[in-house]
Motif scaffolding. Structure first.
Motif, short mmCIF file in Angstrom:
data_model
loop_
_atom_site.label_atom_id
_atom_site.label_comp_id
_atom_site.label_asym_id
_atom_site.label_seq_id
_atom_site.Cartn_x
_atom_site.Cartn_y
_atom_site.Cartn_z
N SER A 1 -25.18 18.35 38.82
CA SER A 1 -25.25 16.90 38.83
C SER A 1 -24.09 16.27 38.06
O SER A 1 -23.44 16.91 37.24
N LYS A 2 -23.88 14.98 38.32
CA LYS A 2 -22.85 14.24 37.59
C LYS A 2 -23.18 14.20 36.11
O LYS A 2 -22.29 14.23 35.27
N GLY A 3 -24.48 14.11 35.82
CA GLY A 3 -24.90 14.09 34.42
C GLY A 3 -24.49 15.36 33.70
O GLY A 3 -24.03 15.33 32.56
N PHE A 4 -24.65 16.50 34.36
CA PHE A 4 -24.26 17.78 33.77
C PHE A 4 -22.75 17.83 33.59
O PHE A 4 -22.25 18.23 32.53
N ILE A 5 -22.00 17.44 34.61
CA ILE A 5 -20.54 17.48 34.56
C ILE A 5 -20.01 16.62 33.42
O ILE A 5 -19.05 16.98 32.73
N GLN A 6 -20.64 15.47 33.21
CA GLN A 6 -20.16 14.53 32.19
C GLN A 6 -20.53 14.93 30.77
O GLN A 6 -19.83 14.59 29.82
N THR A 7 -21.63 15.67 30.60
CA THR A 7 -22.11 15.95 29.25
C THR A 7 -21.94 17.40 28.81
O THR A 7 -22.03 17.69 27.62
N ALA A 8 -21.70 18.32 29.74
CA ALA A 8 -21.62 19.74 29.40
C ALA A 8 -20.36 20.04 28.58
O ALA A 8 -19.31 19.41 28.78
N ASN A 9 -20.48 21.00 27.66
CA ASN A 9 -19.28 21.44 26.95
C ASN A 9 -18.52 22.42 27.83
O ASN A 9 -18.99 22.83 28.90
N ASP A 10 -17.34 22.81 27.38
CA ASP A 10 -16.48 23.65 28.22
C ASP A 10 -17.09 25.02 28.48
O ASP A 10 -16.87 25.61 29.54
N LEU A 11 -17.85 25.54 27.53
CA LEU A 11 -18.49 26.84 27.73
C LEU A 11 -19.55 26.75 28.82
O LEU A 11 -19.67 27.65 29.66
N GLN A 12 -20.31 25.67 28.84
CA GLN A 12 -21.32 25.49 29.87
C GLN A 12 -20.68 25.36 31.25
O GLN A 12 -21.22 25.86 32.24
N ILE A 13 -19.54 24.69 31.30
CA ILE A 13 -18.81 24.57 32.57
C ILE A 13 -18.32 25.94 33.03
O ILE A 13 -18.42 26.30 34.21
N LEU A 14 -17.78 26.72 32.10
CA LEU A 14 -17.33 28.08 32.42
C LEU A 14 -18.47 28.92 32.97
O LEU A 14 -18.33 29.58 34.01
N ASP A 15 -19.61 28.88 32.30
CA ASP A 15 -20.77 29.66 32.75
C ASP A 15 -21.28 29.16 34.11
O ASP A 15 -21.74 29.95 34.93
N ALA A 16 -21.19 27.85 34.33
CA ALA A 16 -21.65 27.29 35.61
C ALA A 16 -20.79 27.80 36.76
O ALA A 16 -21.30 28.15 37.82
N ILE A 17 -19.47 27.82 36.56
CA ILE A 17 -18.57 28.31 37.61
C ILE A 17 -18.85 29.78 37.89
O ILE A 17 -18.95 30.20 39.05
N SER A 18 -18.98 30.55 36.83
CA SER A 18 -19.23 31.98 36.99
C SER A 18 -20.56 32.23 37.67
O SER A 18 -20.68 33.08 38.56
N GLU A 19 -21.60 31.50 37.26
CA GLU A 19 -22.93 31.66 37.85
C GLU A 19 -22.92 31.32 39.33
O GLU A 19 -23.50 32.03 40.15
N CYS A 20 -22.23 30.25 39.67
CA CYS A 20 -22.14 29.83 41.06
C CYS A 20 -21.50 30.91 41.92
O CYS A 20 -21.99 31.25 42.99
N TYR A 21 -20.41 31.47 41.42
CA TYR A 21 -19.70 32.50 42.16
C TYR A 21 -20.55 33.77 42.31
O TYR A 21 -20.62 34.35 43.39
#
Length: 256
Positions: free
Chosen positions: A224-244
């Motif tokens: 969600s946009k809420g996640f993208i706007q509030t997540a720290n860089d580590l959470q974004i990294l884990d999200a990309i990896s999890e998605c893949y």
């Protein structure tokens, strides 16, 4: 003859020891304007994907070899990249200077609600709060995909088959970047640095993508946009990896 053999042995030993001692570079980071040392400056070797930070005296040590690029970043200062040279490896510590950025406060406009007393009119003035949901996908060990609202479930089902395609298009011609993604997850120092950051700078530098592309990747993975706007860089990294990784589970016959 024995003397010659001894000399050769000493030369070989010296070479091995010298090589072992020069797999790291040391230095100190200071404020370019006044020479004051800077503590907790983030430093990442972009080639080997390892990180560290300066101590209370502004000093650091990081694994590196000749021609590696070190990325220095610190809140309120301009980030820089520094190439590791043979001289640096040979002669020891180096002083790195960071330049302060001019900080400007953005204008904030506060809109006060003007209630009329009529519920039908007043309710339209109340800001909409987006609730984020995570959907469980059968066959996957994780919690699934996140979306803005329950109605987005159809979008999730329809687009679950393209996130890794997008990731592959982004990194398919840059296999090193995908390897870096895995290394970033394995390096504790990198993870600690990313957990304190929200600017995406280190991620874009390490993965060699633009900020807009990074946001697009997360969006394609149905966060969600809420996640993208509030997540720290580590959470974004884990999200990309999890998605893949989740996509690969669903598409075992495809090779990326």
């Amino acid at each position: 003859m024995k003397n010659n053999l001894l000399l050769i042995l000493l030369l070989i030993t010296s070479t091995v020891v010298f090589g072992q001692q020069n797999d790291k570079v040391t230095g100190v980071v200071v404020n370019a304007s006044n020479g004051e040392v800077l503590e907790s400056v983030n430093i990442v070797n972009l080639n080997q994907v390892v990180g560290t930070a300066t101590n209370s005296e502004g000093k650091f040590q990081i694994t590196a070899k000749a021609n590696d690029t070190l990325h220095f970043s610190y809140l309120g200062f301009k980030s820089i990249k520094v190439r590791v040279t043979n001289d640096w490896l040979k002669f020891g510590s180096s002083k790195i200077e960071l330049t302060e950025l001019a900080l400007a406060l953005e204008e904030v406009v506060v809109n006060q609600l003007k209630l009329t007393g009529y519920l039908v009119v007043d309710i339209k003035q109340v800001p909409i709060i987006n609730n984020n949901y995570r959907y469980s996908i059968s066959g996957l060990p994780s919690t699934g995909y996140e979306a803005d609202s329950p109605g987005a479930i159809t979008k999730i089902v329809g687009s679950i088959f393209n996130p890794a395609d997008f990731l592959h298009r982004m990194f398919g011609k840059k296999p090193n970047e995908m390897r870096k993604l895995k290394k970033m997850k394995e390096d504790d120092e990198i993870r600690n640095l990313l957990a304190t950051r929200f600017d995406r700078e280190m991620l874009t530098v390490l993965l060699q993508v633009e900020r807009v592309d990074l946001d697009e990747i997360i969006s394609r993975c149905n966060y969600s946009k809420g996640f993208i706007q509030t997540a720290n860089d580590l959470q974004i990294l884990d999200a990309i990896s999890e998605c893949y990784e989740e996509y690969k589970v669903l598409n075992r016959n495809k090779k990326y």
